[in-house]
Scaffold this motif. Structure first.
Motif, PDB file in Angstrom:
ATOM      1  N   ASP A  86      10.924  20.887   7.726  1.00 28.96           N
ATOM      2  CA  ASP A  86      11.570  21.422   6.530  1.00 28.96           C
ATOM      3  C   ASP A  86      13.081  21.203   6.629  1.00 28.96           C
ATOM      4  O   ASP A  86      13.687  21.473   7.660  1.00 28.96           O
ATOM      5  CB  ASP A  86      11.266  22.917   6.407  1.00 28.96           C
ATOM      6  CG  ASP A  86      11.862  23.519   5.156  1.00 28.96           C
ATOM      7  OD1 ASP A  86      13.030  23.983   5.210  1.00 28.96           O
ATOM      8  OD2 ASP A  86      11.180  23.508   4.117  1.00 28.96           O
ATOM      9  N   LEU A  88      15.582  22.755   5.380  1.00 30.19           N
ATOM     10  CA  LEU A  88      16.433  23.936   5.471  1.00 30.19           C
ATOM     11  C   LEU A  88      16.175  24.775   6.722  1.00 30.19           C
ATOM     12  O   LEU A  88      17.105  25.371   7.261  1.00 30.19           O
ATOM     13  CB  LEU A  88      16.241  24.818   4.222  1.00 30.19           C
ATOM     14  CG  LEU A  88      16.663  24.198   2.889  1.00 30.19           C
ATOM     15  CD1 LEU A  88      16.385  25.163   1.751  1.00 30.19           C
ATOM     16  CD2 LEU A  88      18.144  23.825   2.919  1.00 30.19           C
ATOM     17  N   ASP A  89      14.934  24.805   7.190  1.00 32.76           N
ATOM     18  CA  ASP A  89      14.588  25.748   8.245  1.00 32.76           C
ATOM     19  C   ASP A  89      14.242  25.112   9.585  1.00 32.76           C
ATOM     20  O   ASP A  89      14.359  25.763  10.629  1.00 32.76           O
ATOM     21  CB  ASP A  89      13.401  26.619   7.795  1.00 32.76           C
ATOM     22  CG  ASP A  89      13.738  27.446   6.565  1.00 32.76           C
ATOM     23  OD1 ASP A  89      14.900  27.899   6.468  1.00 32.76           O
ATOM     24  OD2 ASP A  89      12.859  27.628   5.697  1.00 32.76           O
ATOM     25  N   SER A  90      13.796  23.867   9.602  1.00 34.75           N
ATOM     26  CA  SER A  90      13.389  23.237  10.860  1.00 34.75           C
ATOM     27  C   SER A  90      14.604  22.747  11.638  1.00 34.75           C
ATOM     28  O   SER A  90      15.646  22.440  11.049  1.00 34.75           O
ATOM     29  CB  SER A  90      12.459  22.053  10.586  1.00 34.75           C
ATOM     30  OG  SER A  90      11.287  22.475   9.939  1.00 34.75           O
TER      31      SER A  90
END
Length: 233
Positions: A86, A88-90
Motif C-alpha cells: 500500500d 500510504l501504509d506499507s
C-alpha cells in the motif's frame, strides 16, 4: 515473425504457473532447447528442460545465467512477485522490492540477453504483464507492472531495428498459486501459454489473453470513472 520450431528459449520463473506451462508448450511446438529458470533449479520438473539458477534482481546471477545460455533465440520474462504494498501504509522498502523484481529484474535480464539474441541472428522477447498494468488496484504491484508495460513499449522501438521482435502479454486472473485466494473466473496457465506462443509466432505486438484484459484495454480511452467506479460513489 518467429518460428518456434528449432528455437532455443529461456523462460524466467519456469518452475510453476504460467512459466511452467510455457516451458511445456515450447517443447510441444518443437523448441530444440528450453532453459527454465528458478531461484532453486531443483524445482524445475519438466524432464527435457534445462534447469538454470536465476534471481532476476541480482546482477551477478543474471550475468551467470547469460554466460551459460549463449544459444538463446527466444527470451521470455515471466518471473514476478506480488507484494501489493500500500502506498500510504506499507514500508517503502516493500514498494522498492516489488519494482526490483517486476521492473528492474526483467530489465537486467533483457540487457544481458539482447547481445546474445543479436549474435544468434535476432529473435523474440516476450514480457508477461497483467491487466493490472492498466488499473491501479493493487498498490505497488500495479505500479510495477505499469512501469514494466512502458519498458516493453520502449524496448519494442529500440529492438526492432536490431532484429528482435517484442510481444507484451496481458492477462487477468490465472489459476496459479498467486491467485489461489481469488474467487473469480480464472484462465488456465496452459491456455495463456498457448495464446502467448501464438503471439510470438504471428509477430503480435500484444496478446490480450482473456476477456477482462480486452475490456480494460478498450476502456483506457474512456473516462476514469469507467475504470474506477469508486470515484462516482
Amino acid at each position: 515473425m518467429t518460428t518456434l520450431e528449432g528455437s532455443v528459449a529461456l523462460v524466467t520463473g519456469g518452475s510453476r504457473g504460467i512459466g511452467k506451462a510455457l516451458v511445456a508448450a515450447l517443447y510441444e511446438r518443437g523448441a530444440a532447447k528450453v532453459y527454465a529458470t528458478a531461484r532453486d533449479p531443483r524445482s524445475i520438473t519438466h524432464p527435457d528442460a534445462v534447469p538454470l539458477a536465476l534471481e532476476v534482481s541480482d546482477p551477478a546471477s543474471v550475468e551467470a545465467a547469460a554466460a551459460r545460455a549463449q544459444d538463446v533465440t527466444v527470451l521470455i520474462n515471466n518471473a514476478g512477485a506480488a507484494v501489493n504494498a500500500d502506498f500510504l501504509d506499507s514500508p517503502v522498502e516493500d514498494v522498492r522490492r516489488e519494482f526490483e523484481t517486476n521492473f528492474y529484474g526483467p530489465l537486467l535480464v533483457t540487457r544481458a540477453f539482447v547481445p546474445i539474441l543479436e549474435l544468434n541472428g535476432g529473435g523474440h522477447l516476450l514480457n508477461v504483464h497483467s491487466v493490472l498494468s492498466w488499473v491501479g488496484l493493487a498498490g505497488s504491484y500495479s505500479a510495477s507492472k505499469a512501469a514494466f508495460w512502458s519498458q516493453t513499449n520502449s524496448l519494442r522501438l529500440g529492438l526492432g531495428p536490431r532484429g528482435i521482435e517484442v510481444t507484451g502479454l496481458h492477462v487477468g486472473w490465472v489459476d496459479t498459486d498467486m491467485a489461489a485466494g481469488v474467487d473469480a473466473p480464472k484462465s488456465t496457465p496452459e491456455g495463456v501459454a498457448a495464446q502467448a506462443l501464438d503471439g510470438i509466432e504471428s509477430g503480435a505486438l500484444e496478446v490480450l489473453a482473456d476477456d477482462i484484459s480486452r475490456q480494460v484495454k478498450a476502456g483506457l480511452s474512456g473516462d476514469l470513472e469507467a475504470l474506477y467506479p469508486q470515484l462516482t460513489a
